[in-house]
Design an enzyme around this catalytic site. Structure first.
Site, short mmCIF file in Angstrom:
data_model
loop_
_atom_site.label_atom_id
_atom_site.label_comp_id
_atom_site.label_asym_id
_atom_site.label_seq_id
_atom_site.Cartn_x
_atom_site.Cartn_y
_atom_site.Cartn_z
N CYS A 97 -16.53 26.93 39.78
CA CYS A 97 -15.18 27.02 39.21
C CYS A 97 -14.64 28.44 39.41
O CYS A 97 -15.38 29.42 39.34
CB CYS A 97 -15.18 26.62 37.74
SG CYS A 97 -15.60 27.92 36.58
N GLU A 98 -13.35 28.51 39.67
CA GLU A 98 -12.75 29.80 39.96
C GLU A 98 -12.48 30.63 38.71
O GLU A 98 -12.12 31.80 38.81
CB GLU A 98 -11.44 29.61 40.73
CG GLU A 98 -10.36 28.88 39.98
CD GLU A 98 -9.10 28.69 40.83
OE1 GLU A 98 -8.01 28.76 40.26
OE2 GLU A 98 -9.22 28.46 42.04
N HIS A 100 -14.81 30.92 35.93
CA HIS A 100 -16.03 31.58 35.44
C HIS A 100 -17.11 31.71 36.51
O HIS A 100 -18.17 32.24 36.23
CB HIS A 100 -16.61 30.79 34.24
CG HIS A 100 -15.68 30.66 33.09
ND1 HIS A 100 -14.85 29.58 32.92
CD2 HIS A 100 -15.42 31.51 32.05
CE1 HIS A 100 -14.13 29.74 31.82
NE2 HIS A 100 -14.45 30.90 31.27
N GLN A 138 -11.41 21.21 39.96
CA GLN A 138 -11.71 19.87 40.46
C GLN A 138 -10.46 19.12 40.92
O GLN A 138 -10.51 18.37 41.89
CB GLN A 138 -12.45 19.07 39.38
CG GLN A 138 -12.96 17.72 39.89
CD GLN A 138 -13.82 17.02 38.87
OE1 GLN A 138 -14.58 17.66 38.14
NE2 GLN A 138 -13.72 15.70 38.81
#
Length: 213
Positions: A97-98, A100, A138
């Site tokens: 995920c961008e 975390h 996502q």
């Protein structure tokens, strides 16, 4: 307007246009993070950690060096008139995920209705992994896969469903273990024809989509 392939090229181009730090700089950054975590990067167990992390990043984020559009350009026209659904289920992937940089672990189901040509099935999995091996959310990952297949192959329809667990939820924050997110993108016949959409969802086990993009 069909912005998806152009957007993919712009994303790839803008990333490749950024000056990439040297491996030495990357390893130094890892040492800084180790100190930030409260440990000593000079202790025996952590001496080679910066090298290992840099090498792992090359694999985890290898999608930035790949153009998914080029992957799909080699197609086959000799189909003997085959025009039924082509489905590749359970394509396992790992993304990050961008927000975390935590892992997103899941599986993708990809289908299309060919018009005049088909593509090697391994290319569908490669497209999934090319986009997954980038910093992602996502919803965007789902749309990028579907849009690229739709624009390059020009089929009668494309359907993509992704089910994934997000490390930023399962290992921190709300700590909701066992929770998965489902996203979908339906184009062409899959969006317009309810029976075609139902056939696809039945074939993949009919997950409840949380986002019909």
């Amino acid at each position: 307007m069909k912005p998806s392939v152009e957007a993919s090229r712009l994303t790839l181009g803008s990333v490749s246009g950024v000056e990439r730090p040297s491996r030495e700089e990357a390893e130094a950054a890892v040492r800084t993070l180790l100190r930030w975590a409260g440990d000593d990067p000079a202790r025996e167990g952590l001496l080679d950690t910066p090298k290992r992390v840099a090498k792992a990043y090359e694999e985890w984020f290898g999608g930035y060096a790949v153009d998914p559009v080029e992957m799909l350009k080699r197609t086959f026209d000799e189909t003997d008139g085959y025009d039924e659904m082509v489905l590749l289920r359970d394509i396992r992937f790992v993304s990050h995920c961008e927000h975390h940089m935590a892992p997103i672990v899941g599986r993708a189901h990809v289908a299309y209705l060919p018009l005049n040509r088909v593509v090697g099935i391994s290319k569908l999995a490669r497209v999934v992994n090319a986009y997954a091996r980038r910093l992602q959310i996502q919803e965007r990952l789902t749309a990028q896969i579907a849009n690229t297949i739709n624009d390059v192959l020009e089929p009668k329809g494309v359907a993509v469903v992704i089910e994934a667990e997000h490390g930023c939820m399962t290992s921190r924050g709300v700590n909701t273990h066992g929770t998965s997110m489902v996203t979908s993108r339906m184009l062409g016949a899959f969006r317009a024809n309810a029976s075609t959409r139902r056939e696809f969802l039945t074939m993949i086990g009919n997950p409840q989509s949380s986002a019909a993009l």
